[in-house]
Design a protein around this motif. Structure first.
Motif, PDB file in Angstrom:
ATOM      1  N   LEU A 167     -52.345 -38.143 -38.128  1.00 18.04           N
ATOM      2  CA  LEU A 167     -52.213 -39.581 -37.884  1.00 18.04           C
ATOM      3  C   LEU A 167     -53.166 -40.080 -36.808  1.00 18.04           C
ATOM      4  CD1 LEU A 167     -48.306 -39.923 -37.929  1.00 18.04           C
ATOM      5  CD2 LEU A 167     -49.912 -40.455 -39.782  1.00 18.04           C
ATOM      6  N   THR A 168     -53.429 -39.251 -35.820  1.00 17.56           N
ATOM      7  CA  THR A 168     -54.351 -39.635 -34.738  1.00 17.56           C
ATOM      8  C   THR A 168     -55.213 -38.437 -34.358  1.00 17.56           C
ATOM      9  OG1 THR A 168     -52.897 -38.999 -32.893  1.00 17.56           O
ATOM     10  CG2 THR A 168     -52.629 -41.225 -33.799  1.00 17.56           C
ATOM     11  N   PRO A 169     -56.459 -38.679 -33.913  1.00 19.67           N
ATOM     12  CA  PRO A 169     -57.289 -37.585 -33.420  1.00 19.67           C
ATOM     13  C   PRO A 169     -56.696 -36.897 -32.199  1.00 19.67           C
ATOM     14  CG  PRO A 169     -58.652 -39.485 -33.959  1.00 19.67           C
ATOM     15  CD  PRO A 169     -57.224 -39.941 -34.039  1.00 19.67           C
ATOM     16  N   SER A 170     -55.848 -37.610 -31.444  1.00 17.60           N
ATOM     17  CA  SER A 170     -55.265 -37.019 -30.234  1.00 17.60           C
ATOM     18  C   SER A 170     -54.182 -36.004 -30.543  1.00 17.60           C
ATOM     19  CB  SER A 170     -54.702 -38.127 -29.329  1.00 17.60           C
ATOM     20  OG  SER A 170     -53.641 -38.811 -29.980  1.00 17.60           O
ATOM     21  N   GLY A 171     -53.701 -35.952 -31.793  1.00 12.84           N
ATOM     22  CA  GLY A 171     -52.798 -34.867 -32.139  1.00 12.84           C
ATOM     23  C   GLY A 171     -51.477 -35.236 -32.765  1.00 12.84           C
ATOM     24  N   GLU A 172     -51.266 -36.465 -33.207  1.00 10.54           N
ATOM     25  CA  GLU A 172     -50.021 -36.799 -33.899  1.00 10.54           C
ATOM     26  C   GLU A 172     -50.188 -36.510 -35.389  1.00 10.54           C
ATOM     27  OE1 GLU A 172     -47.700 -40.236 -33.047  1.00 10.54           O
ATOM     28  OE2 GLU A 172     -48.641 -40.529 -31.076  1.00 10.54           O
ATOM     29  N   PHE A 173     -49.189 -35.809 -35.945  1.00  5.77           N
ATOM     30  CA  PHE A 173     -49.211 -35.413 -37.355  1.00  5.77           C
ATOM     31  C   PHE A 173     -47.860 -35.708 -37.993  1.00  5.77           C
ATOM     32  CE2 PHE A 173     -52.586 -32.837 -35.645  1.00  5.77           C
ATOM     33  CZ  PHE A 173     -53.452 -32.536 -36.695  1.00  5.77           C
ATOM     34  N   ILE A 174     -47.856 -35.753 -39.294  1.00  7.99           N
ATOM     35  CA  ILE A 174     -46.643 -35.555 -40.087  1.00  7.99           C
ATOM     36  C   ILE A 174     -46.713 -34.113 -40.557  1.00  7.99           C
ATOM     37  CG2 ILE A 174     -45.327 -36.244 -42.111  1.00  7.99           C
ATOM     38  CD1 ILE A 174     -46.872 -38.921 -42.026  1.00  7.99           C
ATOM     39  N   HIS A 175     -45.705 -33.309 -40.281  1.00 10.69           N
ATOM     40  CA  HIS A 175     -45.774 -31.903 -40.689  1.00 10.69           C
ATOM     41  C   HIS A 175     -44.378 -31.342 -40.892  1.00 10.69           C
ATOM     42  CE1 HIS A 175     -44.548 -30.319 -36.729  1.00 10.69           C
ATOM     43  NE2 HIS A 175     -45.329 -31.249 -36.198  1.00 10.69           N
ATOM     44  N   GLN A 176     -44.333 -30.164 -41.455  1.00 12.65           N
ATOM     45  CA  GLN A 176     -43.046 -29.478 -41.619  1.00 12.65           C
ATOM     46  C   GLN A 176     -42.553 -29.052 -40.244  1.00 12.65           C
ATOM     47  OE1 GLN A 176     -42.793 -26.482 -44.734  1.00 12.65           O
ATOM     48  NE2 GLN A 176     -41.522 -25.176 -43.403  1.00 12.65           N
ATOM     49  N   ALA A 177     -41.318 -29.421 -39.928  1.00 11.82           N
ATOM     50  CA  ALA A 177     -40.761 -29.077 -38.621  1.00 11.82           C
ATOM     51  C   ALA A 177     -40.681 -27.562 -38.454  1.00 11.82           C
ATOM     52  CB  ALA A 177     -39.371 -29.694 -38.471  1.00 11.82           C
ATOM     53  N   THR A 178     -40.842 -27.130 -37.218  1.00 12.79           N
ATOM     54  CA  THR A 178     -40.733 -25.699 -36.935  1.00 12.79           C
ATOM     55  C   THR A 178     -39.285 -25.244 -37.152  1.00 12.79           C
ATOM     56  OG1 THR A 178     -40.256 -26.125 -34.602  1.00 12.79           O
ATOM     57  CG2 THR A 178     -42.576 -25.838 -35.219  1.00 12.79           C
ATOM     58  N   ASP A 179     -39.131 -23.958 -37.261  1.00 13.76           N
ATOM     59  CA  ASP A 179     -37.788 -23.418 -37.513  1.00 13.76           C
ATOM     60  C   ASP A 179     -36.795 -23.858 -36.438  1.00 13.76           C
ATOM     61  OD1 ASP A 179     -38.750 -22.203 -39.758  1.00 13.76           O
ATOM     62  OD2 ASP A 179     -39.010 -20.223 -38.823  1.00 13.76           O
TER      63      ASP A 179
END
Length: 420
Positions: free
Chosen positions: A343-355
């Protein structure tokens, strides 16, 4: 004096008439002799003296007996002889006064000829071929005056050097398929001072008929978007006629080209940091809602509209990249995640949550700003959403992402965007 009358039917001679006729003949003889500059032959037919060709004579400043003064042809070239940093987009011309142009040659130092054409009066020759940057050209031409005299001249000039050559990169790339929220971005290799000239050299159209506005984020980066999202299944054409455009400070654009971008379906999403949900829409119809976790109080997710960027099937996260140090309770060290959509170059993503975060989906916010989803939700976003699609984050304590931290264009009110 003989006073005998003339015979009947014949006119009487006036006194002294014969003497006057003789005098007139003498005067005519003298005048004709002076006119030709030599003896006048009174025997046989009257013959004119031969006159030399004007083309074979020197240029005169005083009228001759037979001909008026023929002004010599005067030629003017643009650019002038010896010119430096000549804009390669500017036409080369040879203009002749008091004559015509003939036999023009424009050639580069490497032997490439540049085409051109004469106007209807043959008084102006104008180049039609494109010149190159950082190249020396030789211009040779012949002028012809009204008397047939010819004059040949040669001059040289040099076009804009490589140091003053400006380039630009467009995103999305030519032929790319994107979502409805993707702005058109141009990044210039040199600062642009003549922004209006650059905008006028770029024409952006859509098959939807939508019109947009440019918004300059810096002297080297400008974006363009319509007031509302691009229409689904439309095609955007970006015609950039930047070759030869003066960007300012002596920097000249070095290319012209046309790119096309295809817009797919309208795919959007809403992430609610208070309800802990993520709802996906296709063409304004809800298709899925999943439990989610967003940024916690220390690292709240950015608010507003965030445009999807790149996708990574597996991504490697490093806590130090966001300023976390050993000993900090929030420091997660390094970890790998699945189905990461940036979502942003600074490091925001949509991703699978960690365990460790899976139990908190739909319950509370525990991430460092990312949107965490279960395996099904993260995989669906990864496989079905793309660059240019958009997610709106609501009910978060975070601020809007910085304008250059991704494509935050939709967070700027239209009136402000269109005048920026």
């Amino acid at each position: 004096m003989d006073s005998t009358p003339a015979p009947e039917g014949q006119p009487a001679s006036a006194p002294g008439r014969r003497g006057k006729l003789v005098k007139i003949a003498v005067i005519v003889t003298v005048v004709l002799t002076a006119a030709v500059g030599g003896a006048f032959a009174v025997v046989g037919p009257l013959q004119a003296s031969p006159v030399g060709s004007e083309a074979g004579s020197a240029v005169r400043s005083q009228p001759g007996t037979a001909f008026p003064v023929v002004q010599p042809a005067a030629a003017v070239t643009v650019p002038a002889a010896g010119a430096k940093e000549v804009n390669p987009a500017a036409p080369v011309t040879v203009s002749v006064k008091n004559g015509t142009v003939d036999n023009v040659s424009l050639r580069s130092a490497t032997g490439d000829d540049v085409e051109g054409a004469l106007d209807a009066q043959k008084a102006v020759w104008t180049s039609s071929g494109q010149l190159k940057f950082n190249t020396t050209y030789t211009l040779s031409y012949t002028s012809l005056d009204a008397a047939g005299r010819t004059a040949t001249a040669t001059s040289t000039f040099t076009t804009v050097s490589t140091a003053n050559e400006a380039d630009a990169a467009m995103y999305p790339l030519d032929g790319m398929s994107v979502g409805v929220a993707q702005p058109i971005q141009l990044t210039f290799s040199e600062p642009v001072k003549n922004k209006k000239a650059v905008e006028q050299a770029i024409t952006i159209t859509s098959t939807s008929g939508q019109k947009g506005e440019f918004h300059w984020y810096s002297d080297t980066m400008v974006r363009y978007r319509p007031e509302q999202y691009w229409a689904a299944q439309s095609t955007i054409t970006v015609k950039m006629e930047l070759f030869g455009v003066d960007l300012g400070n002596g920097q000249i654009g070095n290319f012209s080209k046309t790119n096309t971008v295809h817009v797919g379906d309208k795919r959007t999403a809403v992430a609610d940091a208070q309800a802990h949900t993520f709802t996906a829409y296709v063409n304004d119809q809800p298709v899925h809602t999943w439990p989610a976790t967003l940024g916690d109080e220390r690292f709240p997710s950015a608010r507003g509209f965030l445009v999807l960027m790149e996708k990574q099937r597996k991504a490697h996260f490093v806590a130090a990249s966001i300023g976390l140090k050993p000993g900090d309770p929030a420091n997660y060290g390094e970890l790998d995640v699945e189905y990461a959509t940036r979502l942003t170059p600074s490091g925001e993503f949509i991703h699978q949550a960690t365990d460790t975060a899976i139990p908190y989906l739909g319950v509370t916010n525990v991430s460092h700003g990312c949107i965490g989803l279960g395996p099904d939700g993260a995989a669906w976003v990864f496989n079905n959403m793309t660059t240019g699609d958009v997610v709106q984050i609501i009910n978060t304590q975070g601020d809007f992402a910085n304008f250059d931290d991704g494509f935050g264009d939709w967070n700027i009110p239209w009136a402000q965007y269109a005048n920026g």
